[in-house]
Design a protein around this motif. Structure first.
Motif, PDB file in Angstrom:
ATOM      1  N   PHE A  24       0.833  -1.198   0.000  1.00 29.70           N
ATOM      2  CA  PHE A  24       0.000   0.000   0.000  1.00 29.70           C
ATOM      3  C   PHE A  24       0.871   1.253   0.000  1.00 29.70           C
ATOM      4  N   ALA A  25       1.950   1.236   0.798  1.00 28.49           N
ATOM      5  CA  ALA A  25       2.860   2.387   0.847  1.00 28.49           C
ATOM      6  C   ALA A  25       3.525   2.618  -0.510  1.00 28.49           C
ATOM      7  N   VAL A  26       3.949   1.529  -1.155  1.00 22.67           N
ATOM      8  CA  VAL A  26       4.566   1.647  -2.483  1.00 22.67           C
ATOM      9  C   VAL A  26       3.545   2.170  -3.495  1.00 22.67           C
ATOM     10  N   ALA A  27       2.332   1.643  -3.442  1.00 18.59           N
ATOM     11  CA  ALA A  27       1.290   2.077  -4.369  1.00 18.59           C
ATOM     12  C   ALA A  27       0.938   3.544  -4.146  1.00 18.59           C
ATOM     13  N   LEU A  28       0.889   3.952  -2.888  1.00 19.55           N
ATOM     14  CA  LEU A  28       0.563   5.348  -2.573  1.00 19.55           C
ATOM     15  C   LEU A  28       1.631   6.284  -3.115  1.00 19.55           C
ATOM     16  N   TYR A  29       2.890   5.870  -2.997  1.00 22.94           N
ATOM     17  CA  TYR A  29       3.991   6.675  -3.548  1.00 22.94           C
ATOM     18  C   TYR A  29       3.866   6.772  -5.065  1.00 22.94           C
ATOM     19  N   ALA A  30       3.540   5.658  -5.723  1.00 25.14           N
ATOM     20  CA  ALA A  30       3.398   5.657  -7.181  1.00 25.14           C
ATOM     21  C   ALA A  30       2.230   6.531  -7.626  1.00 25.14           C
ATOM     22  N   ILE A  31       1.139   6.521  -6.875  1.00 24.70           N
ATOM     23  CA  ILE A  31      -0.006   7.379  -7.207  1.00 24.70           C
ATOM     24  C   ILE A  31       0.381   8.855  -7.095  1.00 24.70           C
ATOM     25  N   GLY A  32       1.060   9.180  -5.997  1.00 23.53           N
ATOM     26  CA  GLY A  32       1.504  10.562  -5.798  1.00 23.53           C
ATOM     27  C   GLY A  32       2.459  11.022  -6.886  1.00 23.53           C
ATOM     28  N   ALA A  33       3.385  10.119  -7.256  1.00 28.66           N
ATOM     29  CA  ALA A  33       4.347  10.462  -8.311  1.00 28.66           C
ATOM     30  C   ALA A  33       3.629  10.676  -9.639  1.00 28.66           C
ATOM     31  N   GLY A  34       2.630   9.835  -9.928  1.00 23.30           N
ATOM     32  CA  GLY A  34       1.884   9.981 -11.177  1.00 23.30           C
ATOM     33  C   GLY A  34       1.132  11.295 -11.242  1.00 23.30           C
ATOM     34  N   ILE A  35       0.485  11.654 -10.147  1.00 21.41           N
ATOM     35  CA  ILE A  35      -0.262  12.915 -10.111  1.00 21.41           C
ATOM     36  C   ILE A  35       0.684  14.102 -10.214  1.00 21.41           C
ATOM     37  N   TYR A  36       1.827  14.017  -9.527  1.00 23.67           N
ATOM     38  CA  TYR A  36       2.810  15.106  -9.580  1.00 23.67           C
ATOM     39  C   TYR A  36       3.332  15.303 -11.003  1.00 23.67           C
ATOM     40  N   LEU A  37       3.686  14.218 -11.663  1.00 19.29           N
ATOM     41  CA  LEU A  37       4.195  14.320 -13.031  1.00 19.29           C
ATOM     42  C   LEU A  37       3.126  14.816 -13.986  1.00 19.29           C
ATOM     43  N   ALA A  38       1.889  14.382 -13.749  1.00 21.86           N
ATOM     44  CA  ALA A  38       0.794  14.818 -14.623  1.00 21.86           C
ATOM     45  C   ALA A  38       0.563  16.317 -14.533  1.00 21.86           C
ATOM     46  N   THR A  39       0.669  16.872 -13.332  1.00 32.21           N
ATOM     47  CA  THR A  39       0.417  18.310 -13.149  1.00 32.21           C
ATOM     48  C   THR A  39       1.610  19.161 -13.545  1.00 32.21           C
ATOM     49  N   THR A  40       2.823  18.714 -13.276  1.00 35.69           N
ATOM     50  CA  THR A  40       4.004  19.528 -13.582  1.00 35.69           C
ATOM     51  C   THR A  40       4.395  19.457 -15.060  1.00 35.69           C
ATOM     52  N   MET A  41       4.106  18.336 -15.701  1.00 35.58           N
ATOM     53  CA  MET A  41       4.489  18.169 -17.102  1.00 35.58           C
ATOM     54  C   MET A  41       3.296  18.309 -18.045  1.00 35.58           C
ATOM     55  N   SER A  42       2.132  18.570 -17.460  1.00 35.95           N
ATOM     56  CA  SER A  42       0.902  18.707 -18.259  1.00 35.95           C
ATOM     57  C   SER A  42       0.697  17.521 -19.202  1.00 35.95           C
ATOM     58  N   ASP A  43       1.041  16.356 -18.702  1.00 37.74           N
ATOM     59  CA  ASP A  43       0.866  15.127 -19.479  1.00 37.74           C
ATOM     60  C   ASP A  43      -0.007  14.183 -18.661  1.00 37.74           C
ATOM     61  N   TRP A  44      -1.274  14.049 -19.082  1.00 34.80           N
ATOM     62  CA  TRP A  44      -2.220  13.270 -18.305  1.00 34.80           C
ATOM     63  C   TRP A  44      -2.043  11.765 -18.467  1.00 34.80           C
ATOM     64  N   PHE A  45      -1.058  11.380 -19.256  1.00 32.45           N
ATOM     65  CA  PHE A  45      -0.711   9.963 -19.341  1.00 32.45           C
ATOM     66  C   PHE A  45      -0.317   9.443 -17.967  1.00 32.45           C
ATOM     67  N   PHE A  46       0.423  10.280 -17.214  1.00 35.51           N
ATOM     68  CA  PHE A  46       0.882   9.854 -15.889  1.00 35.51           C
ATOM     69  C   PHE A  46      -0.292   9.705 -14.916  1.00 35.51           C
ATOM     70  N   ALA A  47      -1.309  10.545 -15.080  1.00 34.08           N
ATOM     71  CA  ALA A  47      -2.495  10.431 -14.224  1.00 34.08           C
ATOM     72  C   ALA A  47      -3.242   9.135 -14.520  1.00 34.08           C
TER      73      ALA A  47
END
Length: 314
Positions: free
Chosen positions: A74-97
């Motif tokens: 769960f901790a690993v998955a939560l980190y991956a979710i956070g990283a995906g959302i962060y990359l999606a917002t900073t790079m404006s690429d919703w693929f990561f979301a």
């Protein structure tokens, strides 16, 4: 089509609505014949008296492990979710979301697994009444299975379904009218593997078989010189952290070096086991079960959590 029962720990439970496999047929027990000349009870006993013997279930010894693994993933998955959302917002690429939906699914799955261990019951007791020859098993949903000792198809179950090499444990199956289809199952506590494990299962079942067929006196006499050490009143109070750690360590009794080396696993599992026990309820038998299993006043064979001289075997 096979399905899963709701008995015991885990979202799956045991495979039911399936035919007996070859391994189960080969290792079927005849309750009228000795399974072994020796026997043991695997530190599984809650109560023993002239009326019944009560033990923990297959899942008891592994409590805490599923919660620990679930929390880690769960901790690993939560980190991956956070990283995906962060990359999606900073790079404006919703693929990561969108990609974050994968670890979100993992998080949902492991949360379900965690909740199959924690926030449930501390154990799922099985009671074998030798006077009325009935077996009572506490289900995951809090209901009770009642069936005759002689109705069960007692056997050794292999987790690899007859292919060999899997974990082994004694199972009691209730079969359909065809005598071949498993409708419901209960699992006794000892889990082992390989040929030595199979021999251990024979000795383990023999303890309960001899109790049911011959009574507590002959059973405890045949057990000597092995002492009878009961679990610490788990039907009345939740086990403490120290006992959980001792139980995990004792699973490698006779191998002190391995016991020491594997503390890197046993210590964190024991912590999660303590959390599981703290968040779970102690199972309570309904009054009708207690009435059917009444202990006679002055029964000389009463053994329970008070009979723990010597502690856990090392």
């Amino acid at each position: 089509m096979t399905t899963f029962s709701a008995y015991g720990m885990g979202p799956k439970g045991f495979l039911v609505n399936r035919p007996l496999n070859d391994y189960e047929r080969e290792h079927h027990f005849d309750v009228k014949r000795r399974a072994s000349d020796r026997m043991h009870y695997d530190m599984s006993l809650i109560k023993l008296n002239s009326t019944f013997v009560e033990c923990v279930d297959k899942w008891y010894s592994m409590r805490g492990f599923v919660a620990m693994v679930g929390t880690t993933f769960f901790a690993v998955a939560l980190y991956a979710i956070g990283a995906g959302i962060y990359l999606a917002t900073t790079m404006s690429d919703w693929f990561f979301a969108v990609a974050a939906l994968i670890p979100a699914g993992v998080a949902l799955f492991v949360t379900k697994a965690f909740l199959s261990d924690a926030f449930t019951y501390t154990h799922y007791p099985i009671r074998l009444n030798r006077k009325n020859r009935q077996v009572y098993a506490f289900r995951r949903d809090g209901t009770v299975l009642k069936a005759g000792w002689d109705e069960f198809y007692w056997t050794i179950y292999n987790t690899k379904l007859g292919m060999g090499g899997g974990d082994l444990n004694v199972m009691g199956h209730l079969l359909d009218k065809d005598g071949a289809t498993v409708k419901e199952s209960i699992g006794l506590s000892l889990v082992d593997a390989g040929e030595p494990g199979r021999q251990n299962q024979l000795m383990f079942f023999e303890f309960f078989r001899r109790y049911m067929e011959e009574g507590p006196g002959p059973t405890l006499e045949a057990l000597k010189p092995v002492p009878l050490i009961m679990l610490p009143g788990v039907d009345k109070e939740k086990e403490n952290w120290l006992f959980g750690w001792e139980l995990l360590t004792a699973s490698l009794k006779g191998m002190p070096l391995l016991q020491l080396l594997l503390q890197v696993f046993f210590l964190p599992i024991s912590l999660f086991r303590w959390i599981v026990m703290r968040t779970s309820k102690i199972p309570r038998w309904p009054q009708w079960v207690e009435d059917e299993c009444a202990i006679e006043p002055g029964d000389p064979w009463v053994r329970d959590g008070r009979h723990r001289a010597g502690g856990l075997p090392g």
